[in-house]
Scaffold this active site. Structure first.
Site, short mmCIF file in Angstrom:
data_model
loop_
_atom_site.label_atom_id
_atom_site.label_comp_id
_atom_site.label_asym_id
_atom_site.label_seq_id
_atom_site.Cartn_x
_atom_site.Cartn_y
_atom_site.Cartn_z
N ASP A 105 -5.19 6.60 9.87
CA ASP A 105 -4.89 5.25 10.38
C ASP A 105 -3.54 5.18 11.06
O ASP A 105 -3.18 4.18 11.68
CB ASP A 105 -4.98 4.22 9.26
CG ASP A 105 -4.02 4.50 8.10
OD1 ASP A 105 -3.11 5.33 8.25
OD2 ASP A 105 -4.18 3.87 7.03
N SER A 117 0.80 -1.22 0.00
CA SER A 117 0.00 0.00 0.00
C SER A 117 0.84 1.27 0.00
O SER A 117 0.39 2.32 -0.47
CB SER A 117 -0.94 0.01 1.22
OG SER A 117 -0.20 -0.16 2.42
N HIS A 152 -0.36 5.03 6.88
CA HIS A 152 -0.11 5.38 5.49
C HIS A 152 0.19 6.87 5.32
O HIS A 152 -0.53 7.71 5.87
CB HIS A 152 -1.31 4.98 4.63
CG HIS A 152 -1.56 3.51 4.61
ND1 HIS A 152 -2.48 2.92 5.44
CD2 HIS A 152 -0.99 2.53 3.88
CE1 HIS A 152 -2.48 1.61 5.21
NE2 HIS A 152 -1.59 1.36 4.28
N GLY A 210 -1.89 -4.32 0.97
CA GLY A 210 -2.00 -5.52 1.79
C GLY A 210 -1.04 -6.62 1.42
O GLY A 210 -1.01 -7.67 2.08
N ASN A 239 3.76 -5.31 5.66
CA ASN A 239 2.62 -6.09 6.13
C ASN A 239 3.04 -7.34 6.88
O ASN A 239 2.31 -7.81 7.77
CB ASN A 239 1.72 -6.46 4.95
CG ASN A 239 0.95 -5.25 4.44
OD1 ASN A 239 0.23 -4.60 5.17
ND2 ASN A 239 1.13 -4.94 3.16
#
Length: 226
Positions: A194, A51, A197, A85, A114
């Site tokens: 979040d 991502s 990011h 992801g 991840n």
């Protein structure tokens, strides 16, 4: 009349002159070619990431990969094969198809984040990334490793082992390494809600980080003649 036949080994004057002129023209052609600047095929660059490279949560046009395309212009082709992801396991499984489709000259490996967020084994991450480097090098693609770090709350043992994976891979395979993709990004003000990011504001910083390692790897668009 007695018929006359050409004698072997003796050329008529006109034929000899024609041959000389043809040979001279050929030599001149070679000389012109040797003085003409040569060109090399522009690099095809594939970004295999997650991502952070797929512009999650922001307009893809302002993501760092698209900014890289704009910086390079038409001189090089940039293919963004990143998936939000993605883990190193998933990237390793997808890579052979990507290599076969695009035949890249340079592969940017931006994976591992991840794996870290899921607490997966750094040792297995290293195995997966090793396979990706080896597969890329087998098709004569140069590799640039883009490292990432996990938050300190994972504990020093895990964070150190995670970081060491990238350092060890760069050493073992003699590939350039950007130790931390988000170097210089203000993690207090340049992350999305979040807390993971980067925002659009952070993307030019990320691009400059990548560019510092990528630029020396790029083939020139033309080789000067002399």
């Amino acid at each position: 009349m007695v018929p006359s036949f050409p004698v072997l080994g003796i050329e008529r004057p006109i034929a000899k002159l024609a041959r000389r002129r043809a040979g001279g023209a050929l030599l001149l052609c070679f000389a012109v070619l040797s003085l003409t600047p040569g060109t090399t095929r522009a690099d095809t660059i594939v970004v295999m990431g997650d991502s952070l490279s797929a512009a999650y949560g922001i307009d893809p046009q302002v993501g760092w990969v698209n900014l890289l395309k704009k910086r390079l212009g038409d001189e090089h082709e940039v293919v963004n094969a990143s998936i939000s992801g993605e883990t190193t396991s998933g990237g390793s499984a997808r890579l052979p198809e990507v290599l076969g489709q695009y035949h890249p000259d340079i592969v940017l490996l931006e994976l591992g984040g991840n794996d870290g967020l899921r607490g997966l084994s750094p040792q297995q991450m290293q195995v997966n990334l090793s396979k990706m480097i080896e597969r890329s090098q087998r098709v004569d693609a140069r590799v640039l490793l883009l490292g990432i770090e996990v938050p300190p709350n994972y504990g020093p043992a895990y964070t150190d082992a995670f970081r060491d994976v990238f350092t060890q891979l760069a050493r073992d395979y003699e590939v350039p390494l950007l130790p931390f993709l988000l170097e210089g990004v203000d993690l207090d003000t340049m992350l999305q809600d979040d807390g993971i990011h980067p925002t659009a504001e952070a993307q030019p910083i990320i691009l400059d980080n990548v560019w510092s390692k990528l630029e020396p790897m790029l083939a020139p668009s033309a080789v000067a003649g002399g």
